[in-house]
Design an enzyme around this catalytic site. Structure first.
Site, mmCIF file in Angstrom:
data_model
loop_
_atom_site.group_PDB
_atom_site.id
_atom_site.type_symbol
_atom_site.label_atom_id
_atom_site.label_comp_id
_atom_site.label_asym_id
_atom_site.label_seq_id
_atom_site.Cartn_x
_atom_site.Cartn_y
_atom_site.Cartn_z
ATOM 1 N N GLY A 1 -26.670 -48.937 20.178
ATOM 2 C CA GLY A 1 -26.939 -49.909 19.127
ATOM 3 C C GLY A 1 -27.266 -49.284 17.787
ATOM 4 O O GLY A 1 -27.554 -49.996 16.831
ATOM 5 N N CYS A 2 -27.235 -47.964 17.720
ATOM 6 C CA CYS A 2 -27.505 -47.267 16.459
ATOM 7 C C CYS A 2 -26.181 -46.809 15.859
ATOM 8 O O CYS A 2 -25.317 -46.294 16.563
ATOM 9 C CB CYS A 2 -28.395 -46.045 16.694
ATOM 10 S SG CYS A 2 -30.050 -46.454 17.288
ATOM 11 N N ALA A 3 -26.024 -47.005 14.563
ATOM 12 C CA ALA A 3 -24.809 -46.549 13.880
ATOM 13 C C ALA A 3 -24.774 -45.023 13.863
ATOM 14 O O ALA A 3 -23.728 -44.415 14.056
ATOM 15 C CB ALA A 3 -24.752 -47.104 12.466
#
Length: 142
Positions: free
Chosen positions: A49-51
């Site tokens: 969920g982290c870019a």
């Protein structure tokens, strides 16, 4: 430099009026984050969920309410600083303390989330959720 405790970070940020100064301070926190062993930078430890790429490794102590310690890293400077801040709040605390802490709310109190992109804010939410899940799993013995 070591990562200061949350209270010291909050106090230091309170003296910085401009977002650019706060941004620089968060980057400085990231630079103070102890290096994470390359062997821990696995897909299992990667925060989804982290870019940016973010890794979080959790060590669970003994007992019904174990102490959790975290190691973390990111390939982005500002995110690495956010990792450092999240660890300053949670690492070295018992699972019940972590589960009862509103880490995301603490970021709001510091005024940091208002200046993050939606992608970074979502990534921060994912990291905090992962820390909470690890604490809840430790409490349930899983």
């Amino acid at each position: 430099m070591t990562i200061p405790c949350y209270e010291e970070i909050a106090e230091n940020l309170s003296f910085l009026d401009e977002w650019e100064e706060r941004y620089a301070y968060v980057i400085q926190l990231g630079k103070a984050l102890p290096p994470m062993a390359e062997a821990l930078k696995t897909e299992e430890n990667r925060v989804q969920g982290c870019a940016s790429r973010v890794w979080l490794a959790t060590s669970v102590g003994e007992g019904a309410d174990p102490v959790l310690t975290f190691a973390g890293d990111s390939d982005a400077l500002i995110v690495r600083g956010l990792v450092a801040l999240a660890l300053s709040v949670n690492s070295g605390k018992t699972a019940s303390q972590i589960a009862a802490t509103d880490t995301f709310g603490m970021f709001d109190t510091l005024g940091l989330r208002a200046h993050l992109s939606s992608q970074r804010s979502n990534g921060l939410r994912s990291m905090v959720a992962r820390i909470r899940r690890d604490a809840e799993a430790a409490l349930s013995g899983g």
